[in-house]
Motif scaffolding. Structure first.
Motif, PDB file in Angstrom:
ATOM      1  N   GLU A   1      24.077 -24.857 -13.580  1.00 62.90           N
ATOM      2  CA  GLU A   1      25.489 -24.454 -13.309  1.00 62.90           C
ATOM      3  C   GLU A   1      25.969 -24.136 -12.142  1.00 62.90           C
ATOM      4  N   ARG A   2      25.196 -25.006 -11.223  1.00 60.78           N
ATOM      5  CA  ARG A   2      25.656 -24.847  -9.620  1.00 60.78           C
ATOM      6  C   ARG A   2      26.677 -25.984  -9.180  1.00 60.78           C
ATOM      7  N   VAL A   3      27.494 -25.787  -7.884  1.00 57.74           N
ATOM      8  CA  VAL A   3      28.282 -26.735  -7.599  1.00 57.74           C
ATOM      9  C   VAL A   3      27.848 -27.066  -6.219  1.00 57.74           C
ATOM     10  N   PRO A   4      28.100 -28.647  -6.198  1.00 55.55           N
ATOM     11  CA  PRO A   4      27.422 -29.216  -4.917  1.00 55.55           C
ATOM     12  C   PRO A   4      28.172 -28.780  -3.802  1.00 55.55           C
TER      13      PRO A   4
ATOM     14  N   VAL B   1      24.464 -31.247   1.070  1.00 56.62           N
ATOM     15  CA  VAL B   1      23.345 -30.396   1.693  1.00 56.62           C
ATOM     16  C   VAL B   1      22.947 -29.358   0.779  1.00 56.62           C
ATOM     17  N   GLY B   2      23.710 -28.930  -0.409  1.00 55.74           N
ATOM     18  CA  GLY B   2      23.072 -27.777  -1.043  1.00 55.74           C
ATOM     19  C   GLY B   2      23.642 -27.624  -2.491  1.00 55.74           C
ATOM     20  N   TRP B   3      23.423 -26.513  -3.027  1.00 58.89           N
ATOM     21  CA  TRP B   3      23.976 -26.054  -4.203  1.00 58.89           C
ATOM     22  C   TRP B   3      24.323 -24.743  -4.451  1.00 58.89           C
ATOM     23  N   VAL B   4      25.719 -24.447  -4.800  1.00 54.15           N
ATOM     24  CA  VAL B   4      25.903 -22.783  -4.709  1.00 54.15           C
ATOM     25  C   VAL B   4      26.360 -22.396  -6.203  1.00 54.15           C
ATOM     26  N   THR B   5      26.033 -21.243  -6.539  1.00 53.12           N
ATOM     27  CA  THR B   5      26.499 -20.704  -7.869  1.00 53.12           C
ATOM     28  C   THR B   5      27.928 -20.532  -7.961  1.00 53.12           C
TER      29      THR B   5
END
Length: 271
Positions: free
Chosen positions: A21-24, A32-36
């Motif tokens: 369910e995370r967003v790039p 660089v990452g994944w955020v909720t």
């Protein structure tokens, strides 16, 4: 096939499902990452961040530390006051800096060093085991390596090792520099503080029999020298060690021939 006690640690450290369910999260063109979703929504408040389709992009890398501070004030992460470099891949130059405490909220990969402090005695190989202080933010009271720590901005793994060895265990630089790189281990883990995507640089350090580490910075409550067999039993049968220490110890047991055959092959492939 029934999982062993060792395999459960590997599975626990690789429990993240990405993207889930995370967003790039990108910095410019660098992934660089994944955020909720809640973090992605909070990032809408910052002019340097734009949302394009399913991607959140930071257009000004210099703004990232200040954004991390605001998110910490809003309760999305902790503030640690220590900058780490942000990489798309470990072999590429850093694209930004971020406070250490904000890394899990952004799902950014962090680098760390772990040192197996080893002593060869007449009755076999022994391992120095540290106990984390009871006031540590993460995993207080858990067992740990003699030296372990994150790689801060501007330092490489060996430089960090020498620094942490002196600060955590009173190991002089001329001794710490004899550490031998033995493995790199990566994992993606859901933790209470967020998404941990860590890359561990693992070392063996043979220490003299008469050397006794000393806790010098308050992060360690004390040290004990264990026969490697006792260490193996603790990793296999308990959750007494900090979560990622188990992975580095399993690698050590395989290299020492204490885990062998198909089991060793399965574990090595999973690390």
């Amino acid at each position: 096939m029934k999982e062993t006690g060792f395999e459960r640690h590997v599975r626990a450290c690789n429990n993240a499902v990405l993207p889930g369910e995370r967003v790039p999260f990108h910095i410019g063109d660098a992934s660089v990452g994944w955020v909720t979703v809640p973090v992605a929504e909070a990032l809408r408040d910052f002019p340097a961040v734009r949302r394009t389709g399913l991607r959140v992009t930071l257009t000004d890398p210099v703004a990232l530390p200040a954004i991390g501070r605001v998110l910490a004030d809003r309760g999305f992460c902790r503030w640690r006051g220590e900058l780490f470099d942000v990489y798309e891949r470990p072999d590429l130059p850093p694209v930004a800096q971020i406070d250490r405490g904000a890394i899990p909220a952004f799902g950014i990969r962090a680098s760390g060093i772990h040192v197996n402090g080893l002593v060869q005695r007449a009755n076999g190989l022994h391992v120095w085991v540290a106990r984390r202080a009871s006031d540590k933010l993460l995993d207080p009271g858990k067992l740990d390596h003699i030296v372990a720590g994150g790689v801060p901005s501007g330092l490489g793994p060996l430089e960090t090792l020498v620094k942490e060895a002196a600060e955590e265990a009173g190991i002089p630089p001329d001794l710490a520099q004899h550490a031998i790189p033995v493995a790199t281990i990566g994992y993606a883990m859901e933790r209470p503080e967020g998404l941990r995507r860590d890359w561990l640089y693992c070392y063996d350090l043979m220490l003299p029999e008469d050397f006794v580490p000393q806790p010098t910075d308050g992060e360690v409550a004390g040290f004990e020298l264990w026969p490697i067999g006792r260490t193996l039993e603790a990793v296999r049968d308990t959750n007494d060690f900090k979560f990622n220490v188990n992975l580095v110890m399993i690698d050590l047991f395989i290299r020492q021939g204490l885990i062998a055959g198909p089991e060793a092959e399965r574990l090595r492939a999973a690390l």
